[in-house]
Enzyme design. Structure first.
Site, PDB file in Angstrom:
ATOM      1  N   GLU A   8      60.454  -1.360  -1.589  1.00 44.14           N
ATOM      2  CA  GLU A   8      59.031  -1.732  -1.685  1.00 44.14           C
ATOM      3  C   GLU A   8      58.158  -0.548  -2.104  1.00 44.14           C
ATOM      4  O   GLU A   8      57.090  -0.734  -2.688  1.00 44.14           O
ATOM      5  CB  GLU A   8      58.532  -2.291  -0.351  1.00 44.14           C
ATOM      6  CG  GLU A   8      59.100  -3.654   0.032  1.00 44.14           C
ATOM      7  CD  GLU A   8      60.513  -3.602   0.607  1.00 44.14           C
ATOM      8  OE1 GLU A   8      60.984  -2.492   0.950  1.00 44.14           O
ATOM      9  OE2 GLU A   8      61.148  -4.662   0.696  1.00 44.14           O
ATOM     10  N   ASN A   9      58.620   0.658  -1.825  1.00 48.31           N
ATOM     11  CA  ASN A   9      57.831   1.848  -2.201  1.00 48.31           C
ATOM     12  C   ASN A   9      57.709   2.018  -3.724  1.00 48.31           C
ATOM     13  O   ASN A   9      56.826   2.738  -4.196  1.00 48.31           O
ATOM     14  CB  ASN A   9      58.412   3.126  -1.589  1.00 48.31           C
ATOM     15  CG  ASN A   9      58.228   3.236  -0.090  1.00 48.31           C
ATOM     16  OD1 ASN A   9      59.072   3.793   0.612  1.00 48.31           O
ATOM     17  ND2 ASN A   9      57.123   2.715   0.428  1.00 48.31           N
ATOM     18  N   SER A  46      61.784   3.207   0.327  1.00 45.31           N
ATOM     19  CA  SER A  46      62.211   1.800   0.386  1.00 45.31           C
ATOM     20  C   SER A  46      62.087   1.169  -0.996  1.00 45.31           C
ATOM     21  O   SER A  46      61.370   1.695  -1.862  1.00 45.31           O
ATOM     22  CB  SER A  46      61.331   1.032   1.381  1.00 45.31           C
ATOM     23  OG  SER A  46      60.026   0.859   0.849  1.00 45.31           O
ATOM     24  N   ARG A 103      48.128  12.569  -1.433  1.00 43.58           N
ATOM     25  CA  ARG A 103      49.260  12.096  -0.616  1.00 43.58           C
ATOM     26  C   ARG A 103      50.519  12.942  -0.788  1.00 43.58           C
ATOM     27  O   ARG A 103      51.262  13.175   0.157  1.00 43.58           O
ATOM     28  CB  ARG A 103      49.575  10.633  -0.966  1.00 43.58           C
ATOM     29  CG  ARG A 103      48.451   9.670  -0.627  1.00 43.58           C
ATOM     30  CD  ARG A 103      48.817   8.262  -1.079  1.00 43.58           C
ATOM     31  NE  ARG A 103      50.061   7.832  -0.479  1.00 43.58           N
ATOM     32  CZ  ARG A 103      50.161   7.316   0.743  1.00 43.58           C
ATOM     33  NH1 ARG A 103      49.087   7.144   1.485  1.00 43.58           N
ATOM     34  NH2 ARG A 103      51.329   6.961   1.230  1.00 43.58           N
ATOM     35  N   ASP A 158      57.506   8.316   8.686  1.00 41.14           N
ATOM     36  CA  ASP A 158      56.270   7.713   8.174  1.00 41.14           C
ATOM     37  C   ASP A 158      55.055   8.570   8.524  1.00 41.14           C
ATOM     38  O   ASP A 158      55.054   9.299   9.510  1.00 41.14           O
ATOM     39  CB  ASP A 158      56.120   6.304   8.767  1.00 41.14           C
ATOM     40  CG  ASP A 158      55.150   5.446   7.973  1.00 41.14           C
ATOM     41  OD1 ASP A 158      54.787   5.829   6.846  1.00 41.14           O
ATOM     42  OD2 ASP A 158      54.748   4.389   8.500  1.00 41.14           O
ATOM     43  N   GLY A 159      54.014   8.465   7.686  1.00 40.23           N
ATOM     44  CA  GLY A 159      52.733   9.102   7.989  1.00 40.23           C
ATOM     45  C   GLY A 159      52.384  10.282   7.094  1.00 40.23           C
ATOM     46  O   GLY A 159      51.395  10.976   7.350  1.00 40.23           O
ATOM     47  N   GLU A 180      68.157   1.537  20.569  1.00 37.94           N
ATOM     48  CA  GLU A 180      66.950   1.798  21.350  1.00 37.94           C
ATOM     49  C   GLU A 180      65.862   2.236  20.374  1.00 37.94           C
ATOM     50  O   GLU A 180      66.086   3.104  19.529  1.00 37.94           O
ATOM     51  CB  GLU A 180      67.200   2.910  22.376  1.00 37.94           C
ATOM     52  CG  GLU A 180      68.199   2.536  23.454  1.00 37.94           C
ATOM     53  CD  GLU A 180      67.759   1.337  24.287  1.00 37.94           C
ATOM     54  OE1 GLU A 180      66.537   1.141  24.470  1.00 37.94           O
ATOM     55  OE2 GLU A 180      68.643   0.590  24.748  1.00 37.94           O
ATOM     56  N   GLY A 184      51.164  10.300   4.049  1.00 43.52           N
ATOM     57  CA  GLY A 184      49.889  10.082   3.348  1.00 43.52           C
ATOM     58  C   GLY A 184      48.707  10.354   4.263  1.00 43.52           C
ATOM     59  O   GLY A 184      47.745  11.035   3.886  1.00 43.52           O
TER      60      GLY A 184
END
Ligand code: IPE
Ligand code: IPE
Ligand code: MG
Length: 247
Positions: free
Chosen positions: A68-69, A66, A34, A21-22, A208, A24
């Site tokens: 959702e993306n 995802s 982006r 992630d990150g 973990e 953008g």
């Protein structure tokens, strides 16, 4: 000194999963669109895959897109899909060089035809590689995966092929797309977000979790090593007491 020197090679996680992630926000830092961030994320994928394979990690799962993306602006989705095609095509040689097998999970049939074609080719071409499996989560939704498993089991019960009583965790797991893959020992999320975003909900029951503020395009081998060193400091109790684990 490298974090690598601090890794205990006898205590490696068998499976590392990463929420990349990150991209953008990374692009924004550079005053760019982006997709600039997504493009630079490819190098992080290459480095991470190489580092994981060199260490002897057996499975690396990367959350790349995802379900959702799909709700992002069309231009970004299209650019991402094109990038995916080009990357899979170009990086197949990295997979060959490092003896890495490619796998994919998710609703792959919702991908554009050309993306799916490129992906299928790469999966077939690398099927014989055995050093590590790299699993791409594409158009992936953990809730959908779990719901699909429940649906298939319900159909089998309805058609009397199995009884409701025979449904247990092992059977349920066998209907997940990750059925032949061990659960992740370590889950990493970059970009300083502390959430799971619909990723491997069943499979991370005892993983973990490791969160780093680094944005994905800045993630390098050293960052993976550091995460593994941290993983190895954790006491994995699986519900038992500390005394039971130490003895
Ligand atoms: C992760 O980076 C890549 C994908 C989700 C495809 P983002 O595109 O989510 O970047 P941020 O979180 O907006 O910075
Ligand atoms: C999660 O990142 C999905 C991937 C990394 C592919 P998002 O950027 O989509 O997650 P949210 O929306 O911040 O939870
Ligand atoms: Mg994001």
């Amino acid at each position: 000194m490298s974090w690598k020197d601090k890794i205990n090679m006898d205590k490696l996680p068998q499976h590392v999963a990463i929420i990349m992630d990150g991209n953008g926000r990374w692009a924004k830092q550079w005053g760019k669109p982006r997709i600039f961030g997504h493009k630079h994320g490819v190098k992080s994928v290459r480095e991470t895959a190489e580092a994981a394979a060199e260490l002897g990690i057996k499975y690396l799962t990367l959350y790349a897109f995802s379900t959702e993306n799909w709700n992002r602006p069309k231009a970004e989705v299209n650019a991402l899909m094109r990038l995916l095609v080009r990357t899979i095509h170009k990086e197949t040689k990295t997979l060959h060089k490092n003896n890495i097998r490619l796998l994919a999970i998710g609703d792959l049939y919702s991908l554009p035809k050309i993306t799916l074609q490129e992906l299928t080719n790469a999966i077939q071409d690398t099927a014989h590689h055995a050093r590590m499996s790299m699993v791409l989560a594409l158009s992936y939704s953990s809730r959908r995966e779990i719901t699909n498993a429940a649906k298939k089991i319900a159909q089998l019960v309805a058609s009397k092929e199995i009884t409701a009583d025979s449904v247990d965790q092992n059977l349920f797991e066998s209907f997940l797309s990750t059925h032949s893959i061990p659960d992740p020992g370590l889950l990493i999320r970059t970009s300083g977000e502390y959430r799971i975003s619909n990723f491997l909900l069943w499979q991370i029951a005892y993983s973990e979790l490791y969160f780093t503020p680094k944005l994905w395009p800045d993630f390098r081998k050293e960052d993976l090593y550091e995460a593994i060193v941290e993983f190895q400091k954790r006491e994995r109790r699986f519900g038992k007491t500390s005394e039971q684990i130490i003895k």
